[in-house]
Write a protein that holds these residues in place. Sequence first.
Motif, PDB file in Angstrom:
ATOM      1  N   PHE A 119      -6.976   9.905  -0.911  1.00  0.00           N
ATOM      2  CA  PHE A 119      -5.894   9.161  -0.271  1.00  0.00           C
ATOM      3  C   PHE A 119      -4.571   9.557  -0.898  1.00  0.00           C
ATOM      4  CE2 PHE A 119      -9.554   6.220   0.065  1.00  0.00           C
ATOM      5  CZ  PHE A 119      -9.524   5.959   1.428  1.00  0.00           C
ATOM      6  N   SER A 120      -3.482   9.441  -0.112  1.00  0.00           N
ATOM      7  CA  SER A 120      -2.153   9.400  -0.723  1.00  0.00           C
ATOM      8  C   SER A 120      -1.352   8.389   0.088  1.00  0.00           C
ATOM      9  CB  SER A 120      -1.487  10.779  -0.765  1.00  0.00           C
ATOM     10  OG  SER A 120      -0.959  11.099   0.472  1.00  0.00           O
ATOM     11  N   CYS A 121      -0.393   7.759  -0.567  1.00  0.00           N
ATOM     12  CA  CYS A 121       0.274   6.632   0.053  1.00  0.00           C
ATOM     13  C   CYS A 121       1.787   6.752  -0.135  1.00  0.00           C
ATOM     14  CB  CYS A 121      -0.252   5.370  -0.638  1.00  0.00           C
ATOM     15  SG  CYS A 121       0.039   3.931   0.345  1.00  0.00           S
ATOM     16  N   HIS A 122       2.547   6.524   0.926  1.00  0.00           N
ATOM     17  CA  HIS A 122       4.000   6.677   0.866  1.00  0.00           C
ATOM     18  C   HIS A 122       4.691   5.463   1.452  1.00  0.00           C
ATOM     19  CE1 HIS A 122       3.025  10.851   0.066  1.00  0.00           C
ATOM     20  NE2 HIS A 122       2.144  10.716   1.034  1.00  0.00           N
ATOM     21  N   ASP A 123       5.753   5.005   0.789  1.00  0.00           N
ATOM     22  CA  ASP A 123       6.547   3.890   1.327  1.00  0.00           C
ATOM     23  C   ASP A 123       7.280   4.335   2.584  1.00  0.00           C
ATOM     24  OD1 ASP A 123       5.889   2.203  -0.691  1.00  0.00           O
ATOM     25  OD2 ASP A 123       7.656   2.633  -1.909  1.00  0.00           O
ATOM     26  N   VAL A 124       7.307   3.461   3.586  1.00  0.00           N
ATOM     27  CA  VAL A 124       8.110   3.721   4.779  1.00  0.00           C
ATOM     28  C   VAL A 124       9.299   2.770   4.769  1.00  0.00           C
ATOM     29  CG1 VAL A 124       8.118   3.719   7.309  1.00  0.00           C
ATOM     30  CG2 VAL A 124       6.073   4.471   6.071  1.00  0.00           C
ATOM     31  N   ASN A 127       8.127  -3.264   3.995  1.00  0.00           N
ATOM     32  CA  ASN A 127       6.862  -3.857   4.431  1.00  0.00           C
ATOM     33  C   ASN A 127       6.018  -2.896   5.279  1.00  0.00           C
ATOM     34  OD1 ASN A 127       8.951  -4.198   6.318  1.00  0.00           O
ATOM     35  ND2 ASN A 127       7.697  -5.664   7.464  1.00  0.00           N
ATOM     36  N   GLU A 128       6.169  -1.593   5.012  1.00  0.00           N
ATOM     37  CA  GLU A 128       5.359  -0.593   5.722  1.00  0.00           C
ATOM     38  C   GLU A 128       5.030   0.565   4.786  1.00  0.00           C
ATOM     39  OE1 GLU A 128       6.941   0.140  10.146  1.00  0.00           O
ATOM     40  OE2 GLU A 128       8.478   0.138   8.582  1.00  0.00           O
ATOM     41  N   MET A 129       3.773   1.037   4.888  1.00  0.00           N
ATOM     42  CA  MET A 129       3.386   2.217   4.111  1.00  0.00           C
ATOM     43  C   MET A 129       2.550   3.129   4.994  1.00  0.00           C
ATOM     44  SD  MET A 129       2.290   0.523   0.500  1.00  0.00           S
ATOM     45  CE  MET A 129       2.905   1.636  -0.727  1.00  0.00           C
ATOM     46  N   ASP A 130       2.587   4.422   4.706  1.00  0.00           N
ATOM     47  CA  ASP A 130       1.687   5.359   5.383  1.00  0.00           C
ATOM     48  C   ASP A 130       0.590   5.753   4.414  1.00  0.00           C
ATOM     49  OD1 ASP A 130       2.802   5.387   7.855  1.00  0.00           O
ATOM     50  OD2 ASP A 130       3.944   7.259   7.574  1.00  0.00           O
ATOM     51  N   LEU A 131      -0.652   5.619   4.882  1.00  0.00           N
ATOM     52  CA  LEU A 131      -1.804   5.995   4.061  1.00  0.00           C
ATOM     53  C   LEU A 131      -2.430   7.254   4.672  1.00  0.00           C
ATOM     54  CD1 LEU A 131      -3.759   5.035   1.733  1.00  0.00           C
ATOM     55  CD2 LEU A 131      -5.177   4.094   3.556  1.00  0.00           C
ATOM     56  N   HIS A 132      -2.491   8.317   3.867  1.00  0.00           N
ATOM     57  CA  HIS A 132      -3.112   9.569   4.319  1.00  0.00           C
ATOM     58  C   HIS A 132      -4.543   9.607   3.790  1.00  0.00           C
ATOM     59  CE1 HIS A 132       0.753  11.716   5.431  1.00  0.00           C
ATOM     60  NE2 HIS A 132       1.154  10.573   4.896  1.00  0.00           N
ATOM     61  N   TYR A 133      -5.453  10.015   4.646  1.00  0.00           N
ATOM     62  CA  TYR A 133      -6.884   9.951   4.310  1.00  0.00           C
ATOM     63  C   TYR A 133      -7.563  11.290   4.621  1.00  0.00           C
ATOM     64  CZ  TYR A 133     -11.769   8.787   5.667  1.00  0.00           C
ATOM     65  OH  TYR A 133     -13.129   8.772   5.825  1.00  0.00           O
ATOM     66  N   TRP A 134      -8.217  11.853   3.594  1.00  0.00           N
ATOM     67  CA  TRP A 134      -8.986  13.087   3.755  1.00  0.00           C
ATOM     68  C   TRP A 134     -10.448  12.785   3.435  1.00  0.00           C
ATOM     69  CZ3 TRP A 134      -4.247  12.887   1.496  1.00  0.00           C
ATOM     70  CH2 TRP A 134      -3.285  13.832   1.858  1.00  0.00           C
ATOM     71  N   THR A 135     -11.354  13.408   4.168  1.00  0.00           N
ATOM     72  CA  THR A 135     -12.772  13.278   3.823  1.00  0.00           C
ATOM     73  C   THR A 135     -13.475  14.583   4.164  1.00  0.00           C
ATOM     74  OG1 THR A 135     -14.844  12.108   4.287  1.00  0.00           O
ATOM     75  CG2 THR A 135     -13.274  12.236   6.094  1.00  0.00           C
ATOM     76  N   THR A 136     -14.570  14.845   3.455  1.00  0.00           N
ATOM     77  CA  THR A 136     -15.375  16.039   3.753  1.00  0.00           C
ATOM     78  C   THR A 136     -16.505  15.659   4.708  1.00  0.00           C
ATOM     79  OG1 THR A 136     -16.696  15.496   1.812  1.00  0.00           O
ATOM     80  CG2 THR A 136     -14.938  17.128   1.512  1.00  0.00           C
ATOM     81  N   ARG A 137     -16.545  14.398   5.120  1.00  0.00           N
ATOM     82  CA  ARG A 137     -17.703  13.901   5.882  1.00  0.00           C
ATOM     83  C   ARG A 137     -17.571  14.126   7.394  1.00  0.00           C
ATOM     84  NH1 ARG A 137     -18.289  10.515   1.284  1.00  0.00           N
ATOM     85  NH2 ARG A 137     -20.416  10.959   0.632  1.00  0.00           N
ATOM     86  N   ALA A 138     -18.701  13.919   8.087  1.00  0.00           N
ATOM     87  CA  ALA A 138     -18.724  14.023   9.546  1.00  0.00           C
ATOM     88  C   ALA A 138     -17.698  13.059  10.140  1.00  0.00           C
ATOM     89  CB  ALA A 138     -20.129  13.710  10.049  1.00  0.00           C
ATOM     90  N   VAL A 176      -3.744   9.685   9.367  1.00  0.00           N
ATOM     91  CA  VAL A 176      -2.647   8.906   8.778  1.00  0.00           C
ATOM     92  C   VAL A 176      -2.603   7.529   9.421  1.00  0.00           C
ATOM     93  CG1 VAL A 176      -0.169   8.791   8.300  1.00  0.00           C
ATOM     94  CG2 VAL A 176      -1.303  11.018   8.411  1.00  0.00           C
ATOM     95  N   PHE A 177      -2.596   6.507   8.587  1.00  0.00           N
ATOM     96  CA  PHE A 177      -2.524   5.118   9.040  1.00  0.00           C
ATOM     97  C   PHE A 177      -1.177   4.532   8.632  1.00  0.00           C
ATOM     98  CE2 PHE A 177      -6.858   6.223   8.109  1.00  0.00           C
ATOM     99  CZ  PHE A 177      -7.591   5.680   9.163  1.00  0.00           C
ATOM    100  N   ARG A 178      -0.519   3.853   9.570  1.00  0.00           N
ATOM    101  CA  ARG A 178       0.682   3.082   9.214  1.00  0.00           C
ATOM    102  C   ARG A 178       0.218   1.644   8.969  1.00  0.00           C
ATOM    103  NH1 ARG A 178       6.220   3.824  10.697  1.00  0.00           N
ATOM    104  NH2 ARG A 178       5.760   5.865   9.845  1.00  0.00           N
ATOM    105  N   VAL A 179       0.437   1.148   7.757  1.00  0.00           N
ATOM    106  CA  VAL A 179       0.029  -0.211   7.393  1.00  0.00           C
ATOM    107  C   VAL A 179       1.303  -1.040   7.291  1.00  0.00           C
ATOM    108  CG1 VAL A 179      -1.262  -1.601   5.720  1.00  0.00           C
ATOM    109  CG2 VAL A 179      -1.763   0.831   5.950  1.00  0.00           C
ATOM    110  N   SER A 180       1.380  -2.158   8.023  1.00  0.00           N
ATOM    111  CA  SER A 180       2.586  -2.990   7.933  1.00  0.00           C
ATOM    112  C   SER A 180       2.200  -4.454   7.814  1.00  0.00           C
ATOM    113  CB  SER A 180       3.491  -2.754   9.142  1.00  0.00           C
ATOM    114  OG  SER A 180       2.763  -2.884  10.331  1.00  0.00           O
ATOM    115  N   TRP A 181       3.113  -5.219   7.272  1.00  0.00           N
ATOM    116  CA  TRP A 181       2.867  -6.647   7.086  1.00  0.00           C
ATOM    117  C   TRP A 181       4.199  -7.375   7.211  1.00  0.00           C
ATOM    118  CZ3 TRP A 181       2.294  -2.781   3.514  1.00  0.00           C
ATOM    119  CH2 TRP A 181       3.176  -2.782   2.422  1.00  0.00           C
TER     120      TRP A 181
END
Length: 185
Positions: A119-124, A127-138, A176-181
């Motif tokens: 994962f890596s996470c960046h402030d937007v 009250n918002e962040m972008d979460l980047h997600y990598w996986t080697t899985r199916a 990439v997920f935008r997480v907000s609250w």
Amino acid sequence: MYGLVNKAIEQMVCGAHGPETWEQIKEKAQVDFEGFISNQPYPDEITYRLVAAASETLGAPADEILRAFGEHWVLHTALESYGPMMRATGKTLREFLQKLPHLHTRVELIYPDLKPPQFSCHDVSDNEMDLHYWTTRAPGLEPFVEGLLYGLGKMFSTPVRVELRQHREEGHDQSVFRVSWDAAA
Ligand code: HEM
């Protein structure tokens, strides 16, 4: 994946639908283990087959099962069995997400054959962040990540909205997920 994951699926299904339903799901998935061992790795295919069979048996889309499983993972498996590690990761949702990239490094000390997500996470904004997600899985685990994020929102009493803004299945190497609250939370 480590048996811990399959055990958590079993716990979630048995808690909501009872052990008979779990037996039906295992039969449909052609999985005949009598109980999974937490610290033993199992082929990923078993987990994917269990989710597909749960979807058929419960008449719910697989994405919905994975979302529910993500919430269950945070609120039950992780908090009940690894509470100190979870709480040490952050005191607020923002802090937790900032430290998330390092969490599985600690998990690897307990489960040395772990194939962890990255994962890596960046402030937007405040009250918002972008979460980047990598996986080697199916493919197909994004709804699980969404569920994990909803679970973290509940853990910190900071209800979140999650928007999938970039999907690995559209040819990218990461999702990439935008997480907000709410700003007041
Ligand atoms: C202390 C708490 C946690 C523990 C003990 C833990 C442990 C694990 C384990 C054992 C696996 C299976 C991987 C394998 O067997 O190779 C896994 C996978 C995964 N974990 Fe965690 N985890 C924790 C918290 C979290 C949290 C808070 C997130 C939030 C985003 C997360 C995201 C994931 C994802 C997305 C996967 C799926 C694997 C993949 O995408 O390749 N985990 N974790």
